[in-house]
Design a protein around this motif. Sequence first.
Motif, PDB file in Angstrom:
ATOM      1  N   LEU A 152     -15.359 -52.970  61.284  1.00  0.00           N
ATOM      2  CA  LEU A 152     -15.972 -51.734  61.782  1.00  0.00           C
ATOM      3  C   LEU A 152     -14.978 -50.578  61.840  1.00  0.00           C
ATOM      4  CD1 LEU A 152     -18.302 -52.906  64.700  1.00  0.00           C
ATOM      5  CD2 LEU A 152     -19.005 -51.644  62.664  1.00  0.00           C
ATOM      6  N   ASP A 186     -15.185 -48.249  59.048  1.00  0.00           N
ATOM      7  CA  ASP A 186     -16.551 -47.768  58.806  1.00  0.00           C
ATOM      8  C   ASP A 186     -16.712 -46.354  59.380  1.00  0.00           C
ATOM      9  OD1 ASP A 186     -19.233 -47.314  58.571  1.00  0.00           O
ATOM     10  OD2 ASP A 186     -19.878 -48.975  59.846  1.00  0.00           O
ATOM     11  N   PHE A 222     -19.658 -45.729  61.736  1.00  0.00           N
ATOM     12  CA  PHE A 222     -19.531 -46.230  63.108  1.00  0.00           C
ATOM     13  C   PHE A 222     -18.893 -45.173  64.012  1.00  0.00           C
ATOM     14  CE2 PHE A 222     -17.053 -49.008  66.179  1.00  0.00           C
ATOM     15  CZ  PHE A 222     -18.149 -49.286  66.981  1.00  0.00           C
ATOM     16  N   TYR A 232     -26.789 -50.633  66.577  1.00  0.00           N
ATOM     17  CA  TYR A 232     -26.017 -50.538  65.333  1.00  0.00           C
ATOM     18  C   TYR A 232     -25.224 -51.824  65.087  1.00  0.00           C
ATOM     19  CZ  TYR A 232     -22.892 -48.573  61.784  1.00  0.00           C
ATOM     20  OH  TYR A 232     -22.195 -48.334  60.624  1.00  0.00           O
ATOM     21  N   LYS A 279     -25.807 -54.326  61.956  1.00  0.00           N
ATOM     22  CA  LYS A 279     -24.670 -54.630  61.079  1.00  0.00           C
ATOM     23  C   LYS A 279     -24.541 -56.132  60.858  1.00  0.00           C
ATOM     24  CE  LYS A 279     -21.870 -51.388  59.445  1.00  0.00           C
ATOM     25  NZ  LYS A 279     -21.331 -51.395  58.075  1.00  0.00           N
TER      26      LYS A 279
END
Length: 693
Positions: free
Chosen positions: A659, A662, A665, A681, A685
């Motif tokens: 993450l 990402d 994010f 989220y 994911k």
Amino acid sequence: MTDERSRKLMKRLIERSIHEINELATQTGLTKRQLEYSLEKINELLALETEAKLVIENNRIILTNQLREHFIAILSDKTYAKGYLMNAFERSKYLYLLLFYYADEYLSINHFIEELGVGKTTIVNDLKNLTVELESKNIQLVYTRKDGYRLSGNEEHIRYHLMKMIILDSTENNTVFIYDQFIQKHHIEIVEATKQLIEEYTTQYGLSFVENRLIEFLYTFIFLKKRLLTTTTVFYDKFQLNALIAMKEYQFSKSILAQSGIEDESAYLYLCAWILGLSVGRPNDSTKDYETILELVKRIILRFEAISGIRFNNQELVVRQLYAHLRPAYYRLYFKLPIVNPLHNRIKDEYHELFNIVEETLKPIASLFEHPIPEDEVAFLTMHFASLCSNFDEYTTSQKVALIVCPNGIGSSSIVYTELKSLFPELSFLGPVETNEIERLSDSYDLIFSTVPNIRLFYTKKPVYIVSPIMNTQEKYRLISDVYTQIGNFNFKLPSVGKIMEIIQRHTAVLEGSALEKELYEYLINQDEPSQLDDGGPSLFEITAPELIQLNIPAKNWEEAIRFSAASLLKEGRITRNYIDTIIETAKKEGPYMVISKHVALPHARPIDGVEQLGMSISVLKQPILFGSKENDPVKYIFCLAATENNRHLNAMAELVNLLDDPQFYSLLDTCQDPYEVYQYLTQKKRSLVENN
């Protein structure tokens, strides 16, 4: 005549006393017809020395101790290669040896035909295959009427390819007998005499090789010596380090090359660099590079602790184990020396969460070498951290003592030891030791676990079990059955997972057969507390919750930011107030250890400091705050971890590592107003990851 298939089959047969035919076919990658043909070839070989033979009864093969000893003797016998029929892949390697060793001589197709005893068409095809393979390594196989066949290209690449061949064949393929055949046929030298010379100088200069690394060095050195005298030294520039000359590895290189009449400074430095990449690092040695390597080890440990959320209790043990591996790894990476980890894929599969965490740990270190750290090297370090993360609780032992034999180095040894202690808590373990120590300990043990089949093990007349350093669930299950059947309760018999699957499939539709089979194996192994290294544990969304997610937190300084981020964990009863105080005190003593990447902090302490329940809070600061990290300040995102003793949080940490790369994010954390959106989220994911896999 025997071939690669027969050899592969013999290697597999010696591992157990009873083999199911279908399972054996799967393990060897042979069809049932190929398997039966190879069994016939093996029986023809056996008929020359014994009346015993392999027999298929009730769709299985029972291997007697007599047959096992015959197979081990055949595989260990260097003269075995004289009656061996090479396949195309092996012939290509042999051709490369000819081209490498006789670089200054004229080689034609007729030379190759005579050497390998095959027809012209076969040799032409082999040369075509070799040409294609070498081109991918930036090496050319060229032919001219004047000079014949030659290797052309960067000398560093040419040597690198030889080294990698030998490493693969001495570890993964176990086919060094092909090199023995070449050495004997061309009267190069006596391998055993060279080995004794190397061992004499390693003792003199206080160097230490893992058993398999010594074999790699031995064969590569034999083939390389002649080339050190006859090939260009253009590529030696990167080995011109003044620091090398002051090292004992340099003196070792100089002495051993002098025995072959080589007196060349470039050759000394090249060999010295290579030795540094092979020998074991010893933290007690006061070497010139000690402080550099030690600092690197400490940086890696600190970053691993920060990312994984694990705080090692015995720092000295961790430093010693990692130093032993990191010193040679440092030089392999610095000088771009070949590294082969035959367990690479298995480590990545079996310990994928830990592998991802170690890979992330090493990213800043890679900048030292100006190239990414190869996955083979990451996998080696993963093995070390896997053993260090495991709980080494002492068990009450019975009268049975097991000796662990592992010639592959500290990482493999540690993980084998940890796995076996987990599977057989009632056994007392000696080792791990290298093969040459088994005679010294002959009266001290009742059975042997070894990662490599070796005839010397079977001469002990003790039960021998061949194990992989990285065992999947099915292999663990089979090993438990074998050990308990032979040395434990003779009435003991684990249920057949295959039979259970057949019963289930007769009465119901199975949607995920392989997953069901794996879970059955895991259940029947009946480990009380499965390690996080076998089962990744809960996902990130399972250790957090909407009430643990805080957005737009105002904080005046780093200490207040940490206290605010941990407050939700305290409120939910997952930690005590002492846990927060310990994080603050540790940061004051050790600095901002929790700042793991740009703008991201992972505060955590040890479980004993006040963890009541596994959990993680997610906090976003209204304004970024300086934590004192030169590289990653200011911090805006805080993930406060409360980890329990069994390290079951590693799966969640691996997800967090992903993450952190990402952008979506971070965008969500910066813009959303509802903690539930962040939580959703994370669940989405995880769901998409499962679906993609």
